[in-house]
Design an enzyme around this catalytic site. Structure first.
Site, PDB file in Angstrom:
ATOM      1  N   SER A 113      33.520  43.296  36.294  1.00 52.06           N
ATOM      2  CA  SER A 113      34.487  42.527  37.078  1.00 52.06           C
ATOM      3  C   SER A 113      33.731  41.735  38.125  1.00 52.06           C
ATOM      4  CB  SER A 113      35.488  43.469  37.768  1.00 52.06           C
ATOM      5  OG  SER A 113      36.247  42.779  38.748  1.00 52.06           O
ATOM      6  N   TYR A 164      36.743  51.369  42.752  1.00 51.64           N
ATOM      7  CA  TYR A 164      36.744  50.483  41.586  1.00 51.64           C
ATOM      8  C   TYR A 164      35.630  49.451  41.708  1.00 51.64           C
ATOM      9  CZ  TYR A 164      38.420  46.900  38.321  1.00 51.64           C
ATOM     10  OH  TYR A 164      38.520  45.965  37.311  1.00 51.64           O
TER      11      TYR A 164
END
Length: 260
Positions: free
Chosen positions: A151, A164
Site C-alpha cells: 500500500s 496496518y
C-alpha cells in the site's frame, strides 16, 4: 529501439497463477486481468460463497478461472490452495499475494498485543509463508513471478492506521529480501503499492464525502483509483516484459507522495 507497433496478445498464455483474497476489489480485478492475458487463475477467499460468486462471474466471461477457500493465516488452507493449482494445472508460475486485514483504527499506543499479532500474522507472515509454499513448484517450472500487494501507506502512512501502515512498510522490505534470495532460482519478486482505490476494503476512508474530497485534493490526479488500474501493472510484472525487474515497488496512487 523503437516499438514495432505490434500488439502481443496473451502475454501470460498457459501460465498458472494463484491470487489470494481475489473475490472482490483489487484482488478480483487482478485475477480477471491475468486470466484475460492468458493465464489459468486460481482465486481464493475465506468464504465459499464469495469464491463461488467470483468464479461464476469470471467463467461467464470465458476466462480460465477456478477457486477454493483459503484463509492465508492457516497452513492447511495455504497447502490446499497450492494443491488445487497443482491438481488442476500441473504447476505454478505466478503468485499474487493480496490478503490483508485491518481490525483497528486509533492511536498506536492503544493497540493491543492481540491486534498487533493479527495484523502482522496475516499482512506480513502469511505473505512470506505463502511464497515459501509456492517456490518449490516455481523451481520445477524453471522460475516464476511473485507480486506482493502492499500500500502507499508503506511510504505515506494513513492517520489512525498505525499497525496496518507498519505492516505494509514491512512488505516492501520482504519484497527486497525475497528478490535477493530467489533471483538465483529465476524467481522475480516485486511489490504493488496502491493508493486509495475505491473498494469495499477502503470504504472507511472514502464513504464520508468531506473526507474523500480532502484526500482527492492531495492527489495529482484528482480522483480515487479503480481496481482495474492496479491490475494491468500486476500482469506486466508477471510477464516476460518485466523479465529484468525484481525487488521493485510500483506505486499506483494518482501522484500521491510516495517515498520514505
Amino acid at each position: 529501439m523503437a516499438s514495432s507497433g505490434v500488439t502481443r496478445r496473451d502475454p501470460l498464455a498457459n501460465k498458472v497463477a494463484i491470487v489470494t483474497a481475489s473475490t472482490d476489489g483489487i484482488g478480483l480485478a487482478i485475477a480477471r486481468r491475468l486470466a484475460q492475458d492468458g493465464a489459468h487463475v486460481v482465486i481464493s477467499s475465506r468464504k465459499q460463497q464469495n469464491v463461488d460468486r467470483a468464479v461464476a462471474a469470471l467463467q461467464a466471461e470465458g476466462l480460465s478461472v477456478t477457486g477454493t477457500v483459503c484463509h492465508v493465516g492457516k497452513a492447511e488452507d495455504r497447502e490446499r490452495l497450492v494443491a488445487t493449482a497443482l491438481n488442476l494445472h500441473g504447476g505454478i508460475d505466478i503468485l499474487v499475494s493480496n490478503a490483508a486485514v485491518n481490525p483497528f483504527f486509533g492511536k498506536l499506543m492503544d493497540v493491543t498485543e492481540e491486534v498487533w499479532d493479527k495484523i502482522l500474522d496475516i499482512n506480513v507472515k502469511a505473505m512470506a509463508l505463502m511464497t515459501k509454499a509456492v517456490v518449490p513448484e516455481m523451481e520445477k517450472r524453471g522460475g516464476g513471478s511473485v507480486v506482493i500487494v502492499a500500500s502507499i501507506a508503506a511510504f505515506n502512512p494513513f492517520s489512525g492506521l498505525g499497525p496496518y501502515n507498519v505492516s505494509k512498510t514491512a512488505l516492501v522490505g520482504l519484497t527486497k529480501n525475497l528478490a535477493l534470495e530467489l533471483a538465483a532460482q529465476n524467481i522475480r519478486v516485486n511489490c504493488l503499492a496502491p493508493g486509495l482505490i475505491k473498494t469495499s476494503f477502503s470504504k472507511a476512508l472514502w464513504e464520508d464525502k468531506a473526507q474523500e474530497e480532502n484526500i482527492i485534493q492531495k492527489l495529482r490526479i484528482r480522483r480515487l483509483g479503480k481496481p482495474e488500474e492496479c491490475a494491468g501493472i500486476v500482469s506486466f510484472l508477471c510477464s516476460e516484459d518485466a523479465s529484468y525487474i525484481t525487488g521493485e515497488t510500483v506505486v499506483v496512487a494518482g501522484g500521491a507522495p510516495s517515498r520514505l
